[in-house]
Every structure is written in structure tokens, then in C-alpha cells.
Design a protein around this motif. Sequence first.
Motif, PDB file in Angstrom:
ATOM      1  N   GLU A   9       0.812  -1.224   0.000  1.00  0.00           N
ATOM      2  CA  GLU A   9       0.000   0.000   0.000  1.00  0.00           C
ATOM      3  C   GLU A   9       0.837   1.261   0.000  1.00  0.00           C
ATOM      4  OE1 GLU A   9      -3.074  -0.179   2.928  1.00  0.00           O
ATOM      5  OE2 GLU A   9      -3.657  -2.208   2.355  1.00  0.00           O
ATOM      6  N   ASN A  10       2.118   1.150   0.384  1.00  0.00           N
ATOM      7  CA  ASN A  10       3.085   2.226   0.190  1.00  0.00           C
ATOM      8  C   ASN A  10       2.563   3.555   0.739  1.00  0.00           C
ATOM      9  OD1 ASN A  10       4.545   4.247  -1.982  1.00  0.00           O
ATOM     10  ND2 ASN A  10       5.841   2.525  -1.395  1.00  0.00           N
ATOM     11  N   SER A  11       2.799   4.627   0.028  1.00  0.00           N
ATOM     12  CA  SER A  11       2.434   5.949   0.530  1.00  0.00           C
ATOM     13  C   SER A  11       0.926   6.154   0.594  1.00  0.00           C
ATOM     14  CB  SER A  11       3.062   7.042  -0.335  1.00  0.00           C
ATOM     15  OG  SER A  11       2.634   6.909  -1.676  1.00  0.00           O
ATOM     16  N   PHE A  12       0.161   5.353  -0.160  1.00  0.00           N
ATOM     17  CA  PHE A  12      -1.295   5.447  -0.079  1.00  0.00           C
ATOM     18  C   PHE A  12      -1.761   5.160   1.347  1.00  0.00           C
ATOM     19  CE2 PHE A  12      -5.504   3.336  -0.520  1.00  0.00           C
ATOM     20  CZ  PHE A  12      -6.208   4.418  -1.017  1.00  0.00           C
ATOM     21  N   TYR A  13      -1.086   4.237   2.008  1.00  0.00           N
ATOM     22  CA  TYR A  13      -1.357   3.953   3.429  1.00  0.00           C
ATOM     23  C   TYR A  13      -0.611   4.929   4.319  1.00  0.00           C
ATOM     24  CZ  TYR A  13      -0.914   1.397   7.886  1.00  0.00           C
ATOM     25  OH  TYR A  13      -0.904   1.033   9.202  1.00  0.00           O
ATOM     26  N   ALA A  14       0.680   5.148   4.038  1.00  0.00           N
ATOM     27  CA  ALA A  14       1.523   5.948   4.936  1.00  0.00           C
ATOM     28  C   ALA A  14       1.017   7.374   5.084  1.00  0.00           C
ATOM     29  CB  ALA A  14       2.963   5.952   4.422  1.00  0.00           C
ATOM     30  N   ARG A  15       0.511   7.954   4.006  1.00  0.00           N
ATOM     31  CA  ARG A  15       0.110   9.368   4.052  1.00  0.00           C
ATOM     32  C   ARG A  15      -1.362   9.567   4.411  1.00  0.00           C
ATOM     33  NH1 ARG A  15       4.280  12.343   2.485  1.00  0.00           N
ATOM     34  NH2 ARG A  15       5.820  11.501   1.019  1.00  0.00           N
ATOM     35  N   ARG A  16      -2.083   8.486   4.643  1.00  0.00           N
ATOM     36  CA  ARG A  16      -3.506   8.627   4.931  1.00  0.00           C
ATOM     37  C   ARG A  16      -3.882   8.124   6.320  1.00  0.00           C
ATOM     38  NH1 ARG A  16      -6.375   5.537   2.327  1.00  0.00           N
ATOM     39  NH2 ARG A  16      -8.269   6.747   1.998  1.00  0.00           N
ATOM     40  N   THR A  17      -3.601   6.859   6.617  1.00  0.00           N
ATOM     41  CA  THR A  17      -4.118   6.292   7.865  1.00  0.00           C
ATOM     42  C   THR A  17      -3.041   5.706   8.775  1.00  0.00           C
ATOM     43  OG1 THR A  17      -4.551   4.179   6.753  1.00  0.00           O
ATOM     44  CG2 THR A  17      -6.364   5.759   6.853  1.00  0.00           C
ATOM     45  N   MET A  18      -1.809   5.607   8.297  1.00  0.00           N
ATOM     46  CA  MET A  18      -0.783   4.968   9.128  1.00  0.00           C
ATOM     47  C   MET A  18      -0.469   5.792  10.378  1.00  0.00           C
ATOM     48  SD  MET A  18       2.913   3.356   8.103  1.00  0.00           S
ATOM     49  CE  MET A  18       3.687   4.919   7.720  1.00  0.00           C
ATOM     50  N   GLU A  19      -0.555   7.095  10.286  1.00  0.00           N
ATOM     51  CA  GLU A  19      -0.247   7.930  11.450  1.00  0.00           C
ATOM     52  C   GLU A  19      -1.129   7.565  12.642  1.00  0.00           C
ATOM     53  OE1 GLU A  19      -0.013  12.642  12.802  1.00  0.00           O
ATOM     54  OE2 GLU A  19      -0.308  12.119  10.688  1.00  0.00           O
ATOM     55  N   GLN A  20      -2.393   7.328  12.390  1.00  0.00           N
ATOM     56  CA  GLN A  20      -3.288   6.936  13.475  1.00  0.00           C
ATOM     57  C   GLN A  20      -2.946   5.550  14.003  1.00  0.00           C
ATOM     58  OE1 GLN A  20      -5.609   8.756  15.217  1.00  0.00           O
ATOM     59  NE2 GLN A  20      -4.542  10.354  14.075  1.00  0.00           N
ATOM     60  N   ASP A  21      -2.529   4.663  13.109  1.00  0.00           N
ATOM     61  CA  ASP A  21      -2.127   3.326  13.550  1.00  0.00           C
ATOM     62  C   ASP A  21      -0.883   3.393  14.431  1.00  0.00           C
ATOM     63  OD1 ASP A  21      -4.234   2.228  12.198  1.00  0.00           O
ATOM     64  OD2 ASP A  21      -3.061   1.557  10.474  1.00  0.00           O
ATOM     65  N   LEU A  22       0.064   4.244  14.064  1.00  0.00           N
ATOM     66  CA  LEU A  22       1.278   4.380  14.871  1.00  0.00           C
ATOM     67  C   LEU A  22       0.979   5.059  16.207  1.00  0.00           C
ATOM     68  CD1 LEU A  22       3.906   5.331  12.143  1.00  0.00           C
ATOM     69  CD2 LEU A  22       3.620   3.141  13.315  1.00  0.00           C
ATOM     70  N   LEU A  23      -0.012   5.948  16.219  1.00  0.00           N
ATOM     71  CA  LEU A  23      -0.430   6.531  17.495  1.00  0.00           C
ATOM     72  C   LEU A  23      -1.009   5.448  18.399  1.00  0.00           C
ATOM     73  CD1 LEU A  23      -0.821   9.036  19.251  1.00  0.00           C
ATOM     74  CD2 LEU A  23      -3.042   9.378  18.147  1.00  0.00           C
ATOM     75  N   ALA A  24      -1.736   4.501  17.801  1.00  0.00           N
ATOM     76  CA  ALA A  24      -2.261   3.372  18.582  1.00  0.00           C
ATOM     77  C   ALA A  24      -1.129   2.501  19.114  1.00  0.00           C
ATOM     78  CB  ALA A  24      -3.209   2.546  17.724  1.00  0.00           C
ATOM     79  N   VAL A  25      -0.056   2.353  18.334  1.00  0.00           N
ATOM     80  CA  VAL A  25       1.112   1.618  18.807  1.00  0.00           C
ATOM     81  C   VAL A  25       1.715   2.321  20.012  1.00  0.00           C
ATOM     82  CG1 VAL A  25       3.460   0.874  18.225  1.00  0.00           C
ATOM     83  CG2 VAL A  25       1.617   0.592  16.556  1.00  0.00           C
ATOM     84  N   ARG A  26       1.879   3.633  19.913  1.00  0.00           N
ATOM     85  CA  ARG A  26       2.423   4.395  21.049  1.00  0.00           C
ATOM     86  C   ARG A  26       1.550   4.221  22.284  1.00  0.00           C
ATOM     87  NH1 ARG A  26       3.249  10.502  19.507  1.00  0.00           N
ATOM     88  NH2 ARG A  26       3.947  10.581  21.683  1.00  0.00           N
ATOM     89  N   ALA A  27       0.244   4.256  22.092  1.00  0.00           N
ATOM     90  CA  ALA A  27      -0.670   4.107  23.228  1.00  0.00           C
ATOM     91  C   ALA A  27      -0.519   2.731  23.864  1.00  0.00           C
ATOM     92  CB  ALA A  27      -2.112   4.336  22.767  1.00  0.00           C
ATOM     93  N   ARG A  28      -0.318   1.705  23.024  1.00  0.00           N
ATOM     94  CA  ARG A  28      -0.141   0.343  23.542  1.00  0.00           C
ATOM     95  C   ARG A  28       1.144   0.234  24.339  1.00  0.00           C
ATOM     96  NH1 ARG A  28      -0.812  -3.907  25.743  1.00  0.00           N
ATOM     97  NH2 ARG A  28      -1.288  -5.916  24.785  1.00  0.00           N
ATOM     98  N   VAL A  29       2.221   0.816  23.833  1.00  0.00           N
ATOM     99  CA  VAL A  29       3.500   0.800  24.545  1.00  0.00           C
ATOM    100  C   VAL A  29       3.379   1.556  25.861  1.00  0.00           C
ATOM    101  CG1 VAL A  29       5.918   1.532  24.469  1.00  0.00           C
ATOM    102  CG2 VAL A  29       4.846   0.556  22.429  1.00  0.00           C
ATOM    103  N   ALA A  30       2.765   2.734  25.809  1.00  0.00           N
ATOM    104  CA  ALA A  30       2.615   3.548  27.007  1.00  0.00           C
ATOM    105  C   ALA A  30       1.816   2.806  28.074  1.00  0.00           C
ATOM    106  CB  ALA A  30       1.938   4.869  26.659  1.00  0.00           C
ATOM    107  N   SER A  31       0.750   2.134  27.656  1.00  0.00           N
ATOM    108  CA  SER A  31      -0.063   1.373  28.602  1.00  0.00           C
ATOM    109  C   SER A  31       0.756   0.269  29.253  1.00  0.00           C
ATOM    110  CB  SER A  31      -1.270   0.788  27.875  1.00  0.00           C
ATOM    111  OG  SER A  31      -2.018  -0.045  28.734  1.00  0.00           O
ATOM    112  N   ALA A  32       1.577  -0.424  28.465  1.00  0.00           N
ATOM    113  CA  ALA A  32       2.399  -1.503  29.004  1.00  0.00           C
ATOM    114  C   ALA A  32       3.431  -0.977  29.999  1.00  0.00           C
ATOM    115  CB  ALA A  32       3.084  -2.260  27.874  1.00  0.00           C
ATOM    116  N   LEU A  33       3.926   0.233  29.751  1.00  0.00           N
ATOM    117  CA  LEU A  33       4.899   0.841  30.666  1.00  0.00           C
ATOM    118  C   LEU A  33       4.238   1.496  31.875  1.00  0.00           C
ATOM    119  CD1 LEU A  33       7.569   2.604  28.391  1.00  0.00           C
ATOM    120  CD2 LEU A  33       7.981   0.786  30.070  1.00  0.00           C
TER     121      LEU A  33
END
Length: 422
Positions: free
Chosen positions: A80-104
Motif C-alpha cells: 500500500e506504500n504511501s497510499f497507506y503511509a500518508r492517509r491512515t498509518m499515522e493513526q495506527d502508529l499513534l495506537a502503537v504508542r498508546a499500547r507501549v505507554a499502557s504496558a509501561l
Amino acid sequence: MSINRRNMMMGPVAFPLAARAAALPKGGAARSDDEAYWASIAAQYDVTSQVIQLENGNWGIMARPVLAAYERAIERVNRENSFYARRTMEQDLLAVRARVASALGVATDEIALTRNATEALRALIEGYTKLRPGDAVLYADLDYDSMQGYVEGLRARRGVEVTRIALPEPATWQGLIDAYAQALEANPRIKLILLTHLSHRTGLVLPVREITALARAKGVDVILDAAHSWGQIDFSFPGLGVDFAGFNLHKWMGAPLGVGVAYVRKTRVRDIDVDPANGGGEADDLQARVHTGTPDYAAQLTVPDAIAFQETIGAGPRAARLKLLRNRWVEPLRQVDALQILTPADSRLSGGITSFRFKGKGSRADNIAIAKQLLDEFGIFSVHRVGVAAGCCVRITPALFTTLDQVDALAVALRTIAARMV
């Protein structure tokens, strides 16, 4: 073209491991000596059969379900390349950060994703703004080489004095606290301390909470290198009381290579410079303090799967199993006169890693030779470590797939080598 947005959002970042959790072994109340249970955990890993792998401190092998999630993430990011990266991946990575933060046990805006602990700690050490010319910073012989280099670099960067101490060997809980207390007493200009929670050189665990408290009482900040502690020992990160820390997720948490975390307490974000490459950034945005360029997005997107896998085991059972593997070879060998074990018997001061040296064999060449002998003669893979003030050593690092037979083989090998030295 018709796009199914639900299918896009239910890709590898939607925590696919959670849906398969019932199929994985559960460790909630698992005993460290329940060999059937730990064999079921070991079966989740594909490990080389060429050697007995006792050098697992470099990075961690992904468990099969995590590897599968990573492969799906690579496929998606590539497809999906930049079609994913420039549209919805930012929110997915924010969810990753939230998951890491919760674990810590911290807030999402108190962490930033990096490519490793080194990158995280560089941003914190070089970006720390509260040093003035004439101040001093402190580090120890067991700190990681790169971090020592960044601290030494503060001489030119901030105009400060740099103080280095050698941690006591053999170490005791109070002796370690006293070592830092004495350094602070000897140099009241110290304003910043680098602490390593669990040393990559010897496996020594510092009493971080106590050292941080005595430093804070003197107006001194601590930057914590927790590259090896998260996932190896059982602790509450908020309970340590530190304001700045760097972690790896690809060591003991079992994520793909290329993921680390920088932590800064919310009230202290402005005490770290914004990375110049970020064009000023937002004043209170921690992520603006780190500039990674283009990271391995697939690795970052796999982090929730790695955390989910580790949570099926549990921090307590995981730490207890690694400690059992360590004690299995360490404690009987304390009676071998020719051998020096570099972590003490005090259970608070060690995890799974422990290093050793043979008496009178403290050079780099000596320990390269010992590691080579273990490999060539006994089929045991280890690694030599340098930089310990009292002498170089060989590091032994078990993992969750390590068996009792394998650490028993190490004990036999070391007894055999020791007997030849008599």
C-alpha cells in the motif's frame, strides 16, 4: 476503484495476536520450574540448532506469532506504500504508542518511538537543556559504550566536566547506593547522572529508585538506560521515579529489530531540546525531540503483537524463569575457586544475564579466547565484554527458549576449563 476501508483498518496493526490468544500457553501463575509449560513457550520460537545459543542479549528472537504479524505488516506497507503511509498509518502508529505507554504504565504523550534505545538516549543526553558551563555529569564503567560517548561529548557540547566512577566488585545493594552518594558528595557540581538499570556488560541491576531519590534530593537529574531491563526483570517503571529513560523493544520484549522508546515525564518535556531536523516542532511534543528519518514502519506496527505475546506469559513468570536459568549455572559455580561470577547472590541485583571471568584472565584477548573455546570445544555461543574496570569478561544470556540441559552443559564446560587451569 472500490476501497473497503474496514479491511484497510483491520490490517496487521489491529492486534491479530489477541484473536489467537486462546491458542497460546498462559503464564499467569506458571512456575519457573514447570518444564512442560516452558517447553510450550520454547516451541513458539525457531532457534538455530548449530549451537547452544547463550548470547541472546544482542537482540531477541521473535516468537512465531510475532514473526507472522511482522511478515503481514511488511507485506501491507510494501503493497500500500504511501497510499497507506500518508492517509491512515499515522493513526495506527499513534495506537502503537498508546499500547507501549499502557504496558509501561505511562501516558501516551510521555513516549516517542525511536529505532533503538541508543537513538532514544542520544536525544535525551545531547538534548538535555539544564546543564551550564562548569556543571558536571556522572557515569559509570558498566554503562553502555555509546551512552558513555554521548556523555563525554557533553564536554564540548555543554561545556561541562565529566566524572566517571567504577562500580564496586563484588557489588552489594548498599555498596552501589554508596558509590553514587560518594560521587555526589565529592563533586557537588554534578547535575546529571546516567544510570543503567541492567548492565549489558555483567548483568548487574542497580537500585535505581534509591539512587534516583538521593540524586533528586541534591537537585540532580537521572537519565535511565533501560535497554535491557524491560522484559528481563519484573518491575514497575513508574515506581522507579525517573523523569527520562530509553528502552529497546527488540531485546527482551521480542519485537522486530528497529524499535525503541524514549520516555520523558510530561512536566519535563521542555527540558529536552527539539531536534533541529524537526523544524522547531511543537513545544510540548516529545516526538519532536527525536528525528529518525524513515524507520521500519512494519517493525513499529508489529509492537502490539510482541507485547500481547509477552503478556500471555506475564512479567513475573518471565523474570522468574530467566532467573532460574541464570541461577542453575551460576550458584553451583560460585564454589569454583578459579571462577569469578560478576553478579552477586542478592536476587535484587541480577536478572537473566550474568558474566564471568577466570582469575588472572582479565584481558580482552583472554576473554575472546574463553568465548572461542566454549564455542569450538563445547558448542556454546557466548560473547566477551570489555570496559569493566576490574577486567574483561564473558557474558552468558539465556532466553525463554533456553533449556535446563543447555545451562547444565555450560556449567560442565566451565568446570572443565577451570580444572585445566589448576
